[in-house]
Design a protein around this motif. Sequence first.
Motif, PDB file in Angstrom:
ATOM      1  N   ALA A 188      34.433  38.766  46.027  1.00 58.01           N
ATOM      2  CA  ALA A 188      33.624  39.509  45.056  1.00 58.01           C
ATOM      3  C   ALA A 188      34.286  39.540  43.678  1.00 58.01           C
ATOM      4  O   ALA A 188      33.644  39.265  42.662  1.00 58.01           O
ATOM      5  CB  ALA A 188      33.373  40.930  45.559  1.00 58.01           C
ATOM      6  N   ALA A 189      35.573  39.832  43.651  1.00 63.56           N
ATOM      7  CA  ALA A 189      36.275  39.872  42.367  1.00 63.56           C
ATOM      8  C   ALA A 189      36.404  38.473  41.769  1.00 63.56           C
ATOM      9  O   ALA A 189      36.302  38.303  40.553  1.00 63.56           O
ATOM     10  CB  ALA A 189      37.647  40.512  42.534  1.00 63.56           C
TER      11      ALA A 189
ATOM     12  N   ALA B 296      31.133  38.361  34.803  1.00 62.42           N
ATOM     13  CA  ALA B 296      30.556  39.690  35.023  1.00 62.42           C
ATOM     14  C   ALA B 296      31.715  40.646  35.290  1.00 62.42           C
ATOM     15  O   ALA B 296      32.384  40.543  36.305  1.00 62.42           O
ATOM     16  CB  ALA B 296      29.618  39.670  36.215  1.00 62.42           C
ATOM     17  N   ALA B 297      31.974  41.533  34.347  1.00 58.26           N
ATOM     18  CA  ALA B 297      33.123  42.447  34.407  1.00 58.26           C
ATOM     19  C   ALA B 297      34.412  41.659  34.628  1.00 58.26           C
ATOM     20  O   ALA B 297      35.160  41.921  35.576  1.00 58.26           O
ATOM     21  CB  ALA B 297      32.933  43.496  35.492  1.00 58.26           C
ATOM     22  N   PRO B 298      34.701  40.689  33.765  1.00 56.85           N
ATOM     23  CA  PRO B 298      35.861  39.831  33.994  1.00 56.85           C
ATOM     24  C   PRO B 298      37.187  40.572  33.936  1.00 56.85           C
ATOM     25  O   PRO B 298      38.104  40.243  34.699  1.00 56.85           O
ATOM     26  CB  PRO B 298      35.767  38.790  32.885  1.00 56.85           C
ATOM     27  CG  PRO B 298      34.972  39.425  31.815  1.00 56.85           C
ATOM     28  CD  PRO B 298      34.006  40.328  32.531  1.00 56.85           C
TER      29      PRO B 298
ATOM     30  N   ARG C  75      38.545  30.894  33.322  1.00 55.97           N
ATOM     31  CA  ARG C  75      38.236  31.970  34.270  1.00 55.97           C
ATOM     32  C   ARG C  75      37.788  31.445  35.627  1.00 55.97           C
ATOM     33  O   ARG C  75      38.294  31.914  36.656  1.00 55.97           O
ATOM     34  CB  ARG C  75      37.200  32.920  33.671  1.00 55.97           C
ATOM     35  CG  ARG C  75      37.775  33.833  32.625  1.00 55.97           C
ATOM     36  CD  ARG C  75      36.735  34.759  32.082  1.00 55.97           C
ATOM     37  NE  ARG C  75      37.284  35.639  31.062  1.00 55.97           N
ATOM     38  CZ  ARG C  75      36.556  36.312  30.209  1.00 55.97           C
ATOM     39  NH1 ARG C  75      35.243  36.235  30.244  1.00 55.97           N
ATOM     40  NH2 ARG C  75      37.121  37.082  29.313  1.00 55.97           N
TER      41      ARG C  75
ATOM     42  N   GLY D 262      33.131  37.631  40.221  1.00 56.75           N
ATOM     43  CA  GLY D 262      32.987  38.400  38.993  1.00 56.75           C
ATOM     44  C   GLY D 262      33.778  37.793  37.842  1.00 56.75           C
ATOM     45  O   GLY D 262      33.293  37.689  36.718  1.00 56.75           O
ATOM     46  N   LEU D 263      35.001  37.362  38.127  1.00 59.45           N
ATOM     47  CA  LEU D 263      35.824  36.736  37.090  1.00 59.45           C
ATOM     48  C   LEU D 263      35.251  35.390  36.675  1.00 59.45           C
ATOM     49  O   LEU D 263      35.139  35.089  35.486  1.00 59.45           O
ATOM     50  CB  LEU D 263      37.266  36.562  37.582  1.00 59.45           C
ATOM     51  CG  LEU D 263      38.239  35.909  36.601  1.00 59.45           C
ATOM     52  CD1 LEU D 263      38.387  36.747  35.340  1.00 59.45           C
ATOM     53  CD2 LEU D 263      39.590  35.706  37.264  1.00 59.45           C
TER      54      LEU D 263
ATOM     55  N   SER E  72      37.797  43.805  34.743  1.00 62.22           N
ATOM     56  CA  SER E  72      37.941  44.587  35.975  1.00 62.22           C
ATOM     57  C   SER E  72      38.217  43.672  37.158  1.00 62.22           C
ATOM     58  O   SER E  72      39.053  43.977  38.017  1.00 62.22           O
ATOM     59  CB  SER E  72      36.687  45.399  36.240  1.00 62.22           C
ATOM     60  OG  SER E  72      36.447  46.291  35.188  1.00 62.22           O
ATOM     61  N   SER E  73      37.523  42.554  37.207  1.00 64.62           N
ATOM     62  CA  SER E  73      37.733  41.593  38.288  1.00 64.62           C
ATOM     63  C   SER E  73      39.155  41.055  38.261  1.00 64.62           C
ATOM     64  O   SER E  73      39.789  40.895  39.313  1.00 64.62           O
ATOM     65  CB  SER E  73      36.742  40.438  38.176  1.00 64.62           C
ATOM     66  OG  SER E  73      35.424  40.907  38.305  1.00 64.62           O
TER      67      SER E  73
END
Length: 163
Positions: A67-68, A76-78, A9, A71-72, A80-81
Amino acid sequence: MSLLRRVVRPMLAAPFIIDGLDAVLHPSRHVEKLERVLPTLEKAGAPPVLTSDAVMLTRATGVVSVAAGIGLAAGAAPRSSAVVLAALNLPLALVNHPVWAIEDAAARAEAVSGLARAGAVGAGLLLAAVDRGGRPSLGWRIRNSRRQREAMAAAYSSAAARG
């Protein structure tokens, strides 16, 4: 989280974080690439908001990318990211590798290669978007719960009929 996810990731997110930071801090190079494809975007009917302020669009895209990407990478919210990055990857790939606008054969081959790499990254992002880490999907859990309730009800009614 498995070791593979902990390694993959952040590696998948790193180019988006780096390019996003560069777009926010130094948008001129990114704006030049965008301006090369603006005539094509306008012919395709892109809304005027996309073509009116290239610097702001570049910076906004950079912020979303960073930001995405974070997150990935951080987990954190992988999912959605990964969806956000996959959606962002397509227009960025077309802007960064405009195969249709290149006439030199060597440069076109390089652009095709870059577009294929961007497609591979997009495919990896889509895989990351559907990765549930070994947990079953919500649909499966609902169906399984329903089956268990039905089996329990049948067992209760069978026991009540016998006794």
